[in-house]
Write an enzyme that holds these catalytic residues in place. Structure first.
Site, PDB file in Angstrom:
ATOM      1  N   CYS A  10     -61.564 -31.938 -21.779  1.00 55.24           N
ATOM      2  CA  CYS A  10     -62.097 -31.987 -20.411  1.00 55.24           C
ATOM      3  C   CYS A  10     -60.986 -32.415 -19.436  1.00 55.24           C
ATOM      4  O   CYS A  10     -59.907 -32.840 -19.842  1.00 55.24           O
ATOM      5  CB  CYS A  10     -63.268 -32.964 -20.326  1.00 55.24           C
ATOM      6  N   CYS A  13     -59.758 -35.980 -19.919  1.00 49.91           N
ATOM      7  CA  CYS A  13     -58.929 -36.127 -21.125  1.00 49.91           C
ATOM      8  C   CYS A  13     -57.513 -35.632 -20.855  1.00 49.91           C
ATOM      9  O   CYS A  13     -56.534 -36.269 -21.259  1.00 49.91           O
ATOM     10  CB  CYS A  13     -59.546 -35.361 -22.296  1.00 49.91           C
TER      11      CYS A  13
END
Length: 119
Positions: A10, A13
């Site tokens: 994501c 991240c």
């Protein structure tokens, strides 16, 4: 030092991984940065919200992007902890080498150094 960023890829991240890469570079720390995307591996750390951050197999954060100051603090603490361990081993070995009056003691301490280093 091994730094793992746990997440499925994501945006948060990716930001976390990039931030760690930047700070590792700025601080010139010898660290390996690893991205862990496998759900089972992530859950094995007990992390339920990503990004998760693991330094030397210890979970140090989860669920949000840390600030640059937080990343610096985490890396400095881990580096300092590792550094103290190495100094301890070096001190043991130096004591072993310079304690030449007791041969058995020298070998016991050298063996202890070797066992500690090879853990």
């Amino acid at each position: 030092m091994v730094v793992k960023v746990l997440g499925t890829g994501c945006a948060n991240c990716k930001k976390t991984k990039a931030l760690f890469a930047q700070v590792i570079d700025e601080l010139a720390i010898d660290a390996q940065l690893v991205e862990v995307t496998d759900i089972a591996s992530i859950m094995s750390y007990g992390v339920m919200s990503t990004p998760g951050i693991v330094i030397d197999e210890k979970v140090v954060g989860a669920g949000g992007v840390p600030s640059k100051a937080q990343v610096e603090q985490l890396l400095r603490q881990a580096w300092h902890s590792n550094r103290q361990n190495y100094i301890f081993v070096i001190d043991l070995c130096i004591v072993a080498v310079y304690s030449s009056t007791h041969v058995e003691l020298i070998w016991e301490r050298i063996d202890a150094c070797h066992e500690f280093i090879c853990q």
